[in-house]
Design an enzyme around this catalytic site. Structure first.
Site, PDB file in Angstrom:
ATOM      1  N   LYS A 141      35.037  70.395  53.387  1.00 12.89           N
ATOM      2  CA  LYS A 141      35.202  70.369  52.148  1.00 12.89           C
ATOM      3  C   LYS A 141      35.337  68.864  51.573  1.00 12.89           C
ATOM      4  O   LYS A 141      36.556  68.436  52.126  1.00 12.89           O
ATOM      5  CB  LYS A 141      36.321  71.377  51.598  1.00 12.89           C
ATOM      6  CG  LYS A 141      36.254  71.332  49.954  1.00 12.89           C
ATOM      7  CD  LYS A 141      37.218  72.410  49.543  1.00 12.89           C
ATOM      8  CE  LYS A 141      37.295  72.567  48.387  1.00 12.89           C
ATOM      9  NZ  LYS A 141      38.061  73.937  47.942  1.00 12.89           N
ATOM     10  N   LYS A 161      36.664  66.171  48.948  1.00  9.00           N
ATOM     11  CA  LYS A 161      37.092  65.943  47.875  1.00  9.00           C
ATOM     12  C   LYS A 161      36.555  64.662  47.206  1.00  9.00           C
ATOM     13  O   LYS A 161      36.632  63.574  47.839  1.00  9.00           O
ATOM     14  CB  LYS A 161      38.714  65.706  47.905  1.00  9.00           C
ATOM     15  CG  LYS A 161      39.508  67.101  48.347  1.00  9.00           C
ATOM     16  CD  LYS A 161      39.399  68.060  47.300  1.00  9.00           C
ATOM     17  CE  LYS A 161      40.369  69.424  47.550  1.00  9.00           C
ATOM     18  NZ  LYS A 161      40.325  70.365  46.642  1.00  9.00           N
ATOM     19  N   ASP A 195      33.891  69.218  46.206  1.00 10.61           N
ATOM     20  CA  ASP A 195      34.797  69.580  45.329  1.00 10.61           C
ATOM     21  C   ASP A 195      35.360  68.041  44.388  1.00 10.61           C
ATOM     22  O   ASP A 195      35.879  67.315  45.046  1.00 10.61           O
ATOM     23  CB  ASP A 195      36.046  70.229  45.948  1.00 10.61           C
ATOM     24  CG  ASP A 195      37.099  70.839  44.820  1.00 10.61           C
ATOM     25  OD1 ASP A 195      36.809  70.834  43.933  1.00 10.61           O
ATOM     26  OD2 ASP A 195      38.227  71.299  45.397  1.00 10.61           O
ATOM     27  N   GLU A 255      31.885  72.203  43.561  1.00  8.89           N
ATOM     28  CA  GLU A 255      33.081  72.877  43.211  1.00  8.89           C
ATOM     29  C   GLU A 255      33.689  72.316  41.924  1.00  8.89           C
ATOM     30  O   GLU A 255      34.049  70.845  41.909  1.00  8.89           O
ATOM     31  CB  GLU A 255      33.943  73.237  44.167  1.00  8.89           C
ATOM     32  CG  GLU A 255      35.063  73.947  43.806  1.00  8.89           C
ATOM     33  CD  GLU A 255      36.018  74.652  44.867  1.00  8.89           C
ATOM     34  OE1 GLU A 255      37.371  75.015  44.532  1.00  8.89           O
ATOM     35  OE2 GLU A 255      35.630  74.075  45.983  1.00  8.89           O
ATOM     36  N   ASP A 296      36.444  76.913  40.011  1.00 10.14           N
ATOM     37  CA  ASP A 296      37.716  77.126  40.597  1.00 10.14           C
ATOM     38  C   ASP A 296      39.005  77.045  39.328  1.00 10.14           C
ATOM     39  O   ASP A 296      39.327  78.058  39.064  1.00 10.14           O
ATOM     40  CB  ASP A 296      37.829  76.075  41.315  1.00 10.14           C
ATOM     41  CG  ASP A 296      39.474  76.150  42.250  1.00 10.14           C
ATOM     42  OD1 ASP A 296      40.126  77.110  41.873  1.00 10.14           O
ATOM     43  OD2 ASP A 296      40.012  75.122  42.958  1.00 10.14           O
ATOM     44  N   LYS A 310      41.627  82.468  44.127  1.00 12.63           N
ATOM     45  CA  LYS A 310      43.039  82.067  44.614  1.00 12.63           C
ATOM     46  C   LYS A 310      44.199  82.893  44.316  1.00 12.63           C
ATOM     47  O   LYS A 310      44.228  83.306  42.967  1.00 12.63           O
ATOM     48  CB  LYS A 310      43.313  80.623  44.337  1.00 12.63           C
ATOM     49  CG  LYS A 310      42.122  79.660  44.956  1.00 12.63           C
ATOM     50  CD  LYS A 310      42.867  78.026  44.505  1.00 12.63           C
ATOM     51  CE  LYS A 310      41.720  77.147  45.252  1.00 12.63           C
ATOM     52  NZ  LYS A 310      42.008  75.732  44.808  1.00 12.63           N
ATOM     53  N   ASP A 370      37.979  79.128  52.296  1.00 14.58           N
ATOM     54  CA  ASP A 370      38.499  77.554  52.121  1.00 14.58           C
ATOM     55  C   ASP A 370      40.080  77.763  52.493  1.00 14.58           C
ATOM     56  O   ASP A 370      40.576  77.525  51.438  1.00 14.58           O
ATOM     57  CB  ASP A 370      38.138  77.004  50.990  1.00 14.58           C
ATOM     58  CG  ASP A 370      38.815  75.388  50.794  1.00 14.58           C
ATOM     59  OD1 ASP A 370      39.103  74.901  51.687  1.00 14.58           O
ATOM     60  OD2 ASP A 370      39.042  75.293  49.484  1.00 14.58           O
TER      61      ASP A 370
END
Length: 367
Positions: free
Chosen positions: A160, A162, A190, A218, A243, A267, A321
């Site tokens: 993933k 960033k 993301d 994302e 998200d 989440k 994740d």
């Protein structure tokens, strides 16, 4: 055997490597662990983490909410009757979702412990492990490339990445990482709200033109910019995930109705625990929207609860994740989950398998 006691424990655990995104940087996790006991001495555990920039949650605020109205709502309740107990929690306070989640998860953990089964089994699965990606924190293209090679050597096949620090720099970072990690490595991007819709569209189209092995993008734009999110989703071929834009079933329903995303990131600390998360998942599945089970930067306690829910997922597509606790130098509790390469392995013991707070462990050398 009703709930007799609600306790809180503040913990602070260093990370082995600083965690940097487009919105914040941290070198430790500060968390409030919640322990709920019944009159027979059994315990259930949950977690609320401090995250000023994303959720607005603080340790002090979570502690006040748990010790006050949330404890009052569950004390004396029957932990074997989860629906009314967790429904009462959700109606007790406004906001404070991380605190609500901590108590909700502790109730679920206690209910599973009382039945003598792992939490995942209470939720409907016998799976004991969940594959996870691992995050590459924002850095220079060269350092992110080197980190990608290290993570691959450690057994992670899904990275993933960033981004969100600048359109052209982000493309350079992603290209370096893709070349270093190899064609068999799956990349998840993301942006943490870091781009405008036009920047996101240009960058994603460039990624598509270069044939980089990216699974989804994302939260490319600001959380409140649902029109911009939809604009990106309709303009690119890669799936787009929300998200920070989705906290509740109401948020998810709005995203579905406006066809703004292809997937949502569930989440527990955002939505308020396992009860709310299961509603989110049901809504997404009924609407044909994919689900990823994610976490904040939290400890093994919070990650274990999410992993138990993720283990119930069926079908293809992204699932988890859940590398947050992998970044920690040690676990703040005895028992619970562990990492085995890219697998998060859940305990076979009842509930989450957590038996007590752990003695502080010495810090590890940076990776």
């Amino acid at each position: 055997m009703p709930v007799t006691d609600v306790r809180t424990h503040r913990v602070r655990v260093p990370l082995h490597t600083p965690f940097v995104t487009a919105v914040r940087s941290t070198s430790q996790v500060e968390a409030l662990l919640v322990e709920i006991r019944d009159e027979d001495g059994r315990s259930g555990w949950g977690e609320a983490t401090e995250n000023w920039r994303v959720t607005g949650s603080s340790i002090a605020g979570a502690e006040a909410a748990v010790a006050g109205p949330l404890a009052a709502a569950v004390t004396g309740s029957d932990p074997d009757d989860l629906e009314p107990a967790t429904r009462a929690l959700a109606a007790t306070v406004t906001g404070n979702q991380a605190a609500v989640s901590a108590v909700d998860c502790a109730l679920h953990d206690l209910a599973a412990a009382r039945l003598g089964v792992p939490l995942g089994q209470l939720l409907g699965t016998t799976r004991r492990s969940v594959a996870t990606d691992v995050t590459l924190a924002v850095d220079t293209p060269e350092r992110m490339r080197d980190a990608a090679r290290r993570r691959r050597a450690e057994g992670f096949t899904v990275l993933k990445v960033k981004l969100g620090r600048g359109e052209h720099d982000d493309l350079a970072r992603l290209t370096e990482i893709a070349e270093a990690a190899g064609a068999s490595t799956v990349l998840r991007v993301d942006a943490n709200q870091g781009w405008t819709p036009k920047e996101a569209i240009r960058l994603v189209r460039a990624v598509e033109d270069r044939g980089l092995n990216v699974e989804f993008v994302e939260q490319p734009v600001a959380a409140g910019d649902i029109e911009g999110l939809a604009e990106v989703t309709h303009a690119v071929g890669l799936p787009v995930m929300a998200d920070e834009s989705v906290w509740s079933p109401r948020d998810a329903l709005h995203l579905v109705r406006t066809r703004a995303v292809d997937l949502i990131n569930v989440k527990l600390a955002k939505c308020g625990g396992l009860r709310a998360a299961r509603h989110l998942v049901a809504l997404a599945e009924a609407s044909g929207v994919g689900v990823l089970f994610g976490s904040m930067m939290e400890t093994h306690v919070g990650v274990a609860a999410t992993a138990a829910l993720a283990a119930t997922a069926s079908g293809g597509g992204p699932v988890a994740d859940l590398d947050a606790a992998w970044w920690l130098t040690h676990s703040p509790v005895a028992g619970g989950p562990r990492y085995d390469g890219a697998a998060l392995v859940l305990s076979d013991a009842p509930g989450l398998g957590i038996t007590a707070l752990a003695d502080p462990a010495p810090a590890l050398s940076p990776r």
